[in-house]
Design a protein around this motif. Structure first.
Motif: not given
Length: 466
Positions: A402, A413, A417, A420, A459-460, A462-463
């Motif tokens: 990821r 990042e 990750e 996450r 990223k946010r 995508s979440d």
């Protein structure tokens, strides 16, 4: 359900303890300490995760068969009956959410298990709350006199564990119990009743460390115990990031060599550089990137993919972080998956450093944005761009697929990750000296700020929609 949200995608037994699922640790304990080669795993919730990982067990030197339990409401006793109803010899039952470290399971082989219909295991516990959450045992020598599930009042300090030795006759009695009460049989209470009948129930005292993995704190505790036990045998690699022009690289290597905890030192270099020979003359590993690997994040991942040490520490080719601060990282890495440094403590920043003023404020602002965007994860960070950090290689491998950043936003990042993936991140204040002019020119600028900002937004997003 107490282990949620960790168990939303994997069963509790598949939560990782120091780089491998706890269920794998149990399979290996059965194989290595109890000489067991045939194992039945009762599966229900998210069974495909377990089956896809272990398959037929040949990779682990055992033969594994799977028993589907479609009636989980019937409790533990029903799962055990499904797996053992055709057993012709004594068998061992272990629960997938229990972690044993340095235990004496091997001694069960010489324990007189044939003298009882079953044997439970116990351990002396200092924390009475553990016993009240599990079950208590009263014993007379190696005989169990009374078992009580989740007792409110304790008679002693004996904690009942989830390892049992069961003889074939046990399953006949358990089958009769379900004939009388088809919907549910409480397992510990059932064993308690057998204590009053011949041949009775035996009691084996377990040594070592035990953790019942039921929530975030117990998961972190199990990881800490496992890592601490073998920490002296852990290999530690130091990776220095270089722009390929640092004239003082020999000085940096010499300083970091003072820390005897470091097993090896590597330097990652761009394809075109002027210090490769100097590095090799110092007797350390020079990782030279291929010509198409040019950006910060690309080079760092290129090097990380080639390291094999258990713990990897990142630093810079210019002596930006003192060698004694490595000890800070290593002390906390026993309790975390990644430990990052923060350069936002004014007293630890060298006067004249580029980490003052707007640069410092920008790092703090981005860190607080991470906290805001993922506030449910309860992460606390104050510096997103600090190279100086330590992480378990197994942790890096878990998140590697990821990590898509190509530039300096990779450091931030990694933090995202780790968070996450619900791994544990600890941030500690570190000393910070002036960084190299090459690093300053390339990465201490608005472009880096907006690269990090863009990465966080993606990223946010995508979440939110996955």
């Amino acid at each position: 359900m107490r282990a949620r949200p960790y168990t939303e995608e994997v069963p509790k037994g598949m939560l990782h303890i120091n780089g491998r699922p706890n269920l794998e640790r149990i399979v290996c304990q059965m194989r290595d300490e109890l000489d067991i080669t045939e194992i039945k795993i009762v599966v229900g919730y998210l069974s495909s995760v377990i089956k896809n990982y272990f398959k037929d067990g040949s990779r682990f030197g055992v033969r594994i068969t799977y028993i589907e339990n479609n009636e989980l409401d019937k409790g533990l006793a029903w799962s055990i009956l499904l797996a053992g109803r055709d057993v012709q010899t004594p068998c061992c039952v272990m629960l997938s959410d229990e972690c044993y470290i340095g235990s004496n399971h091997r001694d069960l082989l010489s324990f007189p298990n044939e003298e009882g219909i079953a044997a439970c295991t116990i351990m002396k516990a200092e924390d009475s709350r553990l016993i009240k959450r599990n079950y208590s045992v009263r014993r007379n020598g190696n005989r169990a006199i009374r078992l009580l599930e989740k007792p409110k009042v304790l008679e002693n300090n004996l904690l009942g564990l989830g390892t049992f030795i069961l003889n074939p006759a046990f399953f006949s009695e358990l089958s009769k119990a379900f004939a009388l009460s088809p919907s549910y049989v409480e397992f510990v209470t059932f064993i308690d009743k057998l204590c009053d009948e011949k041949p009775g129930v035996l009691c084996f005292e377990m040594q070592g460390t035990y953790v019942n993995i039921n929530d975030r704190d117990s998961l972190n505790l199990a990881r800490y115990y496992e890592r601490s036990t073998s920490f002296n045998e852990t290999s530690i690699g130091l990776l220095l990031y270089s722009e390929g022009v640092e004239e003082n690289i020999a000085f940096t290597i010499q300083r970091y060599r003072r820390n005897t905890a470091v097993s090896s030192i590597s330097v990652v270099l761009p394809h075109d550089n002027v210090i490769e020979e100097k590095i090799r003359s110092c007797g350390v590993n020079a990782i030279v990137c291929s010509k198409n690997v040019t950006l910060y994040g690309e080079k760092l991942k290129y090097a990380l993919d080639r390291l094999e040490e258990d713990i990897i520490i990142l630093a810079e080719a210019e002596y930006a972080y003192p060698e004694h601060d490595i000890n800070k990282l290593l002390e906390y890495i026993k309790e975390a998956d990644m430990v990052t440094g923060t350069r936002t403590t004014r007293q630890l920043i060298e006067q004249g450093s580029t980490m003052r003023g707007l640069v410092r404020l920008a790092n703090i602002a981005l860190a607080k944005l991470i906290e805001l965007l993922w506030w449910r994860r309860e992460v606390r960070v104050s510096d997103v761009g600090c190279t100086f950090r330590a992480m378990w290689r197994s942790c890096y491998m878990d998140i590697r697929h990821r990590l898509v950043a190509r530039g300096p936003e990779l450091l931030a990042e990694m933090v995202v990750e780790i968070m996450r993936d619900r791994k544990r991140l600890i941030e500690i204040p570190v000393n910070y000296y002036n960084c190299s002019e090459a690093m300053n020119r390339k990465y201490r600028n608005r472009k880096t700020f907006f690269r990090i900002l863009t990465m966080l937004a993606k990223k946010r997003w995508s979440d939110k929609y996955n």
